[in-house]
Design a protein around this motif. Structure first.
Motif, PDB file in Angstrom:
ATOM      1  N   VAL A  57       5.364  11.229   2.491  1.00  0.00           N
ATOM      2  CA  VAL A  57       6.602  11.232   1.699  1.00  0.00           C
ATOM      3  C   VAL A  57       6.996  12.656   1.326  1.00  0.00           C
ATOM      4  CG1 VAL A  57       7.654  10.537  -0.484  1.00  0.00           C
ATOM      5  CG2 VAL A  57       6.268   8.897   0.798  1.00  0.00           C
ATOM      6  N   SER A  76       1.550   4.165  -2.473  1.00  0.00           N
ATOM      7  CA  SER A  76       0.528   5.070  -1.932  1.00  0.00           C
ATOM      8  C   SER A  76      -0.320   5.671  -3.041  1.00  0.00           C
ATOM      9  CB  SER A  76       1.188   6.175  -1.101  1.00  0.00           C
ATOM     10  OG  SER A  76       1.879   5.648   0.004  1.00  0.00           O
ATOM     11  N   SER A 101      13.366   3.204  -0.978  1.00  0.00           N
ATOM     12  CA  SER A 101      12.261   2.968  -0.047  1.00  0.00           C
ATOM     13  C   SER A 101      11.212   4.063  -0.151  1.00  0.00           C
ATOM     14  CB  SER A 101      12.799   2.889   1.391  1.00  0.00           C
ATOM     15  OG  SER A 101      13.700   1.818   1.535  1.00  0.00           O
ATOM     16  N   TYR A 138       9.384   3.753  -3.538  1.00  0.00           N
ATOM     17  CA  TYR A 138       8.489   2.596  -3.529  1.00  0.00           C
ATOM     18  C   TYR A 138       7.222   2.914  -2.730  1.00  0.00           C
ATOM     19  CZ  TYR A 138       6.662  -2.021  -2.354  1.00  0.00           C
ATOM     20  OH  TYR A 138       5.832  -3.101  -2.178  1.00  0.00           O
ATOM     21  N   TYR A 139       7.398   3.510  -1.561  1.00  0.00           N
ATOM     22  CA  TYR A 139       6.251   3.837  -0.723  1.00  0.00           C
ATOM     23  C   TYR A 139       5.358   4.878  -1.398  1.00  0.00           C
ATOM     24  CZ  TYR A 139       3.509   4.988   3.434  1.00  0.00           C
ATOM     25  OH  TYR A 139       2.479   5.187   4.306  1.00  0.00           O
ATOM     26  N   GLY A 161      -0.218   8.614   2.859  1.00  0.00           N
ATOM     27  CA  GLY A 161       1.125   8.150   2.538  1.00  0.00           C
ATOM     28  C   GLY A 161       1.851   9.100   1.616  1.00  0.00           C
TER      29      GLY A 161
END
Length: 377
Positions: A341, A329, A321, A324-325, A337
């Motif tokens: 992270v 981003s 997750s 992926y984010y 974003g």
């Protein structure tokens, strides 16, 4: 570096997830069915606690060696119990978790703990919602708390083991010196590998325990003293192999004296025995050779695949997750974003380092030492 990041992300993602699930269950289920709530919280707690068990057994390759009478073993995992465990090592709690995992009781384990711990993010919140016994270290205030919480804990539909470290704090040379002076003043037998047990918490619990908790389990934890691997959380996080050895004995609650002074003497005599057991282990490599304790068979437990499966699912989902984010981003030039992270990974790494520091003996509380100083001032 990368393994530590994976561990940090997986552990704290699971921890915060555990808190969220517990919170939802506490709001939606507990007011209507406390019994169902207590059954359901087993699962998020197991997922959370088993993370460290996986690191010790699957990542580090450690194996738990248990010495226990076959008749006592028949009861273990099938009844409520209080565990009296020596508090000598930085990871003795993890050894208990490893054993409870084998008994399929890890998610229902409880402990007496200091009240400030309940406010700590992740672990403290998990323990608070799991109805641990939080004490003020003020006997008059704690008496009512103990009686109330014991009734709650031992009303659980599934077997529960409650950890009581009667020494009150982890063993250190400074605390041991204070304990030796106290033993001399009170005419008690001095102990070599333990602090003098504090009897009031135990004797205060007994009247309530007699009707709801059938057994006291004496657990003696030891590691080979000739091992080159330091017995600490850093070794676990580094994938070093640590093989714990435990001797477990069962005492029916009904056999413990009802008189408060006699019960206190019983506890101290138990710790005299525990001291002989640990001394025998360090001197001969056997719990039994010089301790006078009846020899018991050894069981070497293999890791449970379910713990690795849970770790893998949580690790893949949390890492996937985040990755992926991060990619989304970057591709969309969402720098907030990206910063989120990176900040989250840094936060989890700092929290893991903090957890390592907290477990170190040198960073432990001065409980016992500070009391002694206060009395002499």
């Amino acid at each position: 570096m990368i393994p530590r990041l994976v561990i940090a992300i997986t552990f704290f993602s699971c921890g915060f997830g555990c808190n969220i699930v517990q919170c939802l269950l506490m709001i939606l289920i507990k007011p209507f069915s406390p019994s169902l709530y207590r059954r359901l919280i087993y699962y998020p707690l197991y997922a959370f606690y088993s993370q460290m068990v996986v690191l010790a057994e699957w990542y580090g390759g450690g194996r738990l060696h248990v010495y226990m009478d076959s008749e006592d073993l028949k009861h273990a995992g099938k009844e409520h119990g209080v565990v009296l465990m020596n508090h000598y090592y930085e990871i003795d709690w993890l050894v208990l978790w490893m054993f409870l995992d084998k008994l399929k009781m890890l998610g229902t384990s409880k402990a007496f703990s200091k009240k400030p711990i309940r406010y700590l993010p992740v672990l403290g919140w998990a323990w608070w919602m799991a109805e641990f016994v939080f004490l003020n270290r003020d006997f008059e205030k704690d008496k009512a708390i103990i009686a109330k919480q014991l009734k709650i804990i031992f009303s659980y539909p599934e077997p529960v083991w409650l950890l009581l470290t009667a020494e009150g704090t982890r063993f250190t040379p400074a605390k041991h010196e204070v304990a030796m002076k106290f033993a001399k003043e009170k005419g008690l037998k001095p102990l070599k590998y333990h602090l003098i047990p504090r009897t009031r918490g135990f004797t205060t619990s007994l009247p309530t325990l007699r009707n709801i908790c059938p057994a006291i389990y004496d657990m003696n934890v030891a590691f080979k003293s000739d091992s080159d691997v330091p017995v600490n959380l850093n070794s676990v996080l580094s994938g070093e192999t640590l093989n714990p050895y435990i001797l477990v004995r069962r005492f029916p609650t009904e056999t413990i004296p009802t008189d408060e002074k006699e019960a206190a003497a019983w506890l101290h005599n138990l710790y005299v025995e525990k001291d002989r057991i640990i001394e025998s282990f360090h001197e001969s490599g056997s719990f039994f050779k010089t301790s006078g304790i009846k020899e018991m068979p050894c069981i070497v437990f293999e890791p449970r695949p379910i713990s690795l499966f849970v770790f893998a699912i949580i690790g893949i989902s949390s890492m996937g997750s985040l990755f992926y984010y991060l990619i989304v981003s970057l591709l969309s030039a969402n720098w907030y974003g990206v910063i989120f992270v990176v900040a989250l990974v840094v936060l989890f790494s700092v929290l893991l380092k903090k957890a390592d520091n907290v477990t170190q003996v040198s960073k432990g509380s001065n409980y016992g030492v500070s009391e002694s100083k206060a009395k002499t001032n």
